[in-house]
Design an enzyme around this catalytic site. Structure first.
Site, PDB file in Angstrom:
ATOM      1  N   ASP A 161      46.962 -28.514 -33.540  1.00 26.04           N
ATOM      2  CA  ASP A 161      45.672 -28.915 -34.111  1.00 26.04           C
ATOM      3  C   ASP A 161      44.973 -27.772 -34.844  1.00 26.04           C
ATOM      4  O   ASP A 161      43.943 -27.988 -35.488  1.00 26.04           O
ATOM      5  CB  ASP A 161      44.722 -29.409 -33.000  1.00 26.04           C
ATOM      6  CG  ASP A 161      45.271 -30.624 -32.275  1.00 26.04           C
ATOM      7  OD1 ASP A 161      45.855 -31.486 -32.955  1.00 26.04           O
ATOM      8  OD2 ASP A 161      45.116 -30.692 -31.048  1.00 26.04           O
ATOM      9  N   CYS A 213       0.838  -1.195   0.000  1.00 26.19           N
ATOM     10  CA  CYS A 213       0.000   0.000   0.000  1.00 26.19           C
ATOM     11  C   CYS A 213       0.874   1.247   0.000  1.00 26.19           C
ATOM     12  O   CYS A 213       2.108   1.174   0.097  1.00 26.19           O
ATOM     13  CB  CYS A 213      -0.929   0.007   1.213  1.00 26.19           C
ATOM     14  SG  CYS A 213      -0.043   0.099   2.789  1.00 26.19           S
ATOM     15  N   ASP A 261      42.230 -35.648 -31.574  1.00 22.99           N
ATOM     16  CA  ASP A 261      43.587 -35.526 -31.054  1.00 22.99           C
ATOM     17  C   ASP A 261      43.654 -36.382 -29.787  1.00 22.99           C
ATOM     18  O   ASP A 261      42.616 -36.767 -29.233  1.00 22.99           O
ATOM     19  CB  ASP A 261      43.888 -34.059 -30.758  1.00 22.99           C
ATOM     20  CG  ASP A 261      45.215 -33.875 -30.051  1.00 22.99           C
ATOM     21  OD1 ASP A 261      46.208 -34.454 -30.514  1.00 22.99           O
ATOM     22  OD2 ASP A 261      45.248 -33.167 -29.028  1.00 22.99           O
ATOM     23  N   ASP A 274      42.778 -29.800 -29.237  1.00 21.83           N
ATOM     24  CA  ASP A 274      42.978 -28.710 -28.277  1.00 21.83           C
ATOM     25  C   ASP A 274      44.322 -28.021 -28.379  1.00 21.83           C
ATOM     26  O   ASP A 274      44.523 -26.988 -27.748  1.00 21.83           O
ATOM     27  CB  ASP A 274      42.822 -29.252 -26.856  1.00 21.83           C
ATOM     28  CG  ASP A 274      44.059 -30.010 -26.400  1.00 21.83           C
ATOM     29  OD1 ASP A 274      44.612 -30.774 -27.221  1.00 21.83           O
ATOM     30  OD2 ASP A 274      44.472 -29.833 -25.236  1.00 21.83           O
TER      31      ASP A 274
END
Length: 730
Positions: A633, A46, A449, A629
């Site tokens: 690669d 309120c 890999d 990774d």
């Protein structure tokens, strides 16, 4: 949550960025003094509550202004940066009001849900109005005539016009924007159809006609909104996983300056700053742990459910939760440079990407819009020439406009792509490239890999039980004097087995050779075979010699990455060709291939060897997925049809890959192929649904067998079917 508002406008000039102007410095100084805090107030109800809360907050030292929104049950507080939100929460609880600091996710989800709530409210108004008008229409259909019929029509008009004006705003606004820009979109024929139905109905009512289509106009609007709301929910559900990334960003941090704690906006942190992360808090930056030990919860970032030990020297990423002990972090990346923020950017790119199917759907939709209007106009002209009945001709023209709306075609691709991206993200895979999902669906050959991909990339002592306790105690003492990976592996294994180090003296490490010390008057060595005086082996080894005794071999293996065996099994079961390419020597590569059941492998691979193999496979017609990774690669990852790198990969490998595997578990790789195939299948199904719908529905509308109401039902049904078909991916 606390939102720090920057008052410095961005500059396009690099020199300005490097050397800020006086105005920028002043603005930054002002920003440091001012921040905005958002508090949730679930128990206020309120105006008296509003007054009490605002009075208490505004009286608090450092608070410049506080405003309460009763509708949202939220307080927005402008305060100095020194004001701690926790103090404000305690202040309000002290006067009897429950309070919580809002986080980024809460405010962002509120903004996102506002559009959904708006659509839902307009849908409810259209549905309520259409039900009432339908009841009036039933009375007309039941035989009401003359003045009674006209009264029911005017009452229907009084309900329909404001309801259409409110509920149809999303279509009207979009259509107006398109026409203002000199183009057409799918909302233009929708708007024309709605307006045509309303104008025809008012015209019929004004002339005391027998037919009015207020019910059709409202029902059309209702079903169009239903389709649009379902599309909104489909996208929101699929995006929710990606939005979790934004929820992990921390708005405030505790900076340590000469041992003094200072709460600052996370945006104000700089590389090299020392940051305190208390237990239960998220890390606001990427950094390195300087002091403290604890455990880290990385579940929302990587999917790992088991906490990870944290100790000095260990890297920590923004968004990770510190569980048990306070940690001091040295910031190595802040703000937009953190790995968390970069991941969020990649998610946004993936969601907004455009595949071949997207372009196809867009081209079809662009041709569709003018085609719809031409077809509707031709239908009107043809029927008017044939029947000389304006009402019938307008009815058919409206039905054609409605039934040919390309909503289903427009939803065919994005609904599926968003759902598929969300599913993969929850499984720990971040799609970086917009066409990766499409290319992933065609993969028939998977190349892995070895080190760091199928294996953890860290050596593990494999023959601990072959050695005497005395040898293990000496080896442990020597290993603890070295930081070599093999020495650390011996230390880890021996300590786990309860071994205590022997008492040694004069320990010395010879780089590239090993460690040497004195034990009970004898020289003891741990290191390379040629330095120890042992024969070369065909496995990774370290050797121990005690005095003049025979050398003792410590053999090492590389632990399999979690899920590696299951992934290979699943790929082979799905009929995929699996190949292992590694730069390691023949024996460990062959041993790993045997353990995993990989029939094709190649050892001693140089980067150019991996690249040549990928190119050869592609030239022979194979669709290759490369998972790797390392720096060696990178070329192979770029050359493959689609590529995946673990989050632990080198930056170069992650940049070259299309998808990043967030967790340590490799099993999502096999699932991603299944999801990609299902996504492609769903897209094709959606195209077939949209095509079949138009092949059947358009002729029916043209020959007059579909009223505007039936056309609305048919068009909305096709959109709903397409959206539900996309949700099957979840």
């Amino acid at each position: 949550m606390t939102v720090a508002i920057s008052r410095q406008a961005p500059s396009a000039c690099p020199a300005c960025v490097a050397a800020p102007s006086a105005e920028a410095i002043a603005a930054r100084a002002e920003a440091l003094k001012d921040t905005r805090i958002a508090l949730s107030l679930p128990t206020i109800h309120c105006s008296a509550c509003i007054s009490a809360v605002e009075s208490a907050l505004n009286a608090y030292p450092g608070v410049k202004d506080a405003r309460v929104n009763l509708t949202l049950k939220r307080a927005n507080v402008d305060a100095e940066i020194s004001v701690d939100p926790a103090d404000l929460v305690g202040l309000l609880e002290g006067i009897g009001y429950e309070a919580h600091e809002l986080d980024v996710a809460t405010i962002q989800s509120t903004a996102t849900d506002r559009a959904g709530r708006d659509l839902l409210m307009r849908l409810a108004v259209a549905g309520f109005a259409s039900m009432n008008v339908m009841l009036l229409s039933v009375s007309v259909w039941a035989g009401a005539a003359d003045a009674t019929r006209d009264m029911f029509h005017w009452i229907s008009a009084a309900i329909t016009l404001p309801a259409i004006g409110f509920s149809g705003q999303p279509f009207f606004r979009n259509a107006w924007k398109a026409l203002s820009a000199g183009r057409l979109n799918m909302d233009v024929p929708i708007t024309l159809a709605i307006l045509l139905a309303v104008v025809m109905s008012v015209w019929e009512t004004a002339l005391s006609g027998h037919h009015a289509y207020f019910d059709a106009a409202l029902t059309l609007t209702f079903f169009l909104l239903a389709g649009r709301y379902l599309d909104h929910r489909t996208r929101a559900v699929a995006r929710s996983a990606a939005e979790e990334l934004a929820a992990l960003e921390v708005p405030r941090a505790i900076r340590l300056t000469d041992g003094t704690e200072q709460t600052v906006a996370a945006a104000d942190l700089r590389i090299g700053d020392m940051v305190l992360v208390r237990p239960g808090s998220r890390c606001p930056v990427d950094g390195e742990i300087v002091t403290g030990t604890s455990e880290l919860d990385r579940s929302l970032l990587t999917g790992e459910t088991v906490p990870v030990a944290a100790a000095p020297g260990q890297a920590i990423s923004a968004g990770e939760v510190n569980l048990t002990g306070p940690l001091t972090i040295r910031a190595t990346a802040v703000g937009q440079d953190t790995s968390l923020h970069r991941m969020a950017d990649l998610v946004a790119i993936a969601e907004s990407g455009r595949s071949r199917y997207t372009s196809l759907a867009d081209r079809a939709a662009k041709l569709y819009a003018p085609g719809v209007h031409i077809l509707s106009a031709l239908s009107f002209v043809g029927w008017f020439i044939y029947s000389q009945d304006l009402r019938t001709s307008l009815n058919i023209a409206a039905a054609v406009l409605i039934i040919t709306c390309p909503c289903a075609l427009g939803l065919a691709v994005p609904a599926v792509t968003t759902a598929a991206s969300g599913r993969l993200f929850r499984k720990g895979m971040l799609i970086k490239h917009e066409t990766a999902l499409e290319r992933l669906a065609t993969v028939d050959t998977v190349v892995f890999d070895k080190t760091g991909t199928l294996t953890e990339g860290t050596p593990v002592l494999s023959n601990l039980g072959d050695h005497s306790t005395a040898d293990l105690e000496i080896a442990l003492a020597l290993a603890e004097g070295s930081s070599h990976p093999l020495s650390r592996a011996i230390t880890t294994a021996a300590r786990a087995a309860g071994i205590k180090p022997a008492q040694i003296t004069d320990i010395t490490e010879l780089p590239g050779q090993g460690t040497e010390a004195t034990w009970r008057g004898q020289t003891v060595r741990l290191g390379r075979n040629d330095w120890i005086g042992a024969a070369a082996g065909d496995v990774t080894s370290a050797w121990l010699r005690v005095g003049t005794n025979a050398p003792v071999q410590f053999r090492f293996a590389d632990d399999l990455r979690a899920g590696a065996a299951e992934t290979i099994t699943a790929l082979k079961a799905a009929g995929k060709r699996v190949i292992l390419l590694s730069g390691d020597s023949e024996t460990p590569v062959a041993d790993l291939a045997r353990r995993l059941g990989i029939d094709e492998f190649q050892a001693n691979c140089l980067p150019q060897t991996k690249l040549a193999t990928i190119e050869s496979l592609s030239a022979s017609g194979a669709h290759v997925l490369m998972v790797g990774d390392g720096l060696n690669d990178t070329a192979a990852l770029a050359a493959a049809d689609v590529s995946i790198s673990p989050a632990t990969a080198l930056d170069a490998a992650r940049v070259a890959s299309d998808i990043v595997l967030l967790g340590r578990d490799l099993s999502p790789v096999a699932d991603s192929l299944v999801t990609a195939r299902k996504a492609t299948s769903r897209i094709k199904e959606n195209f077939r649904i949209a095509t079949a719908y138009n092949v059947i529905a358009v002729p029916l509308a043209i020959i007059g067998l579909a009223t505007p109401l039936i056309a609305a039902l048919a068009m909305s049904s096709s959109s709903i079917i397409v959206s539900l078909n996309a949700l099957r991916l979840r």
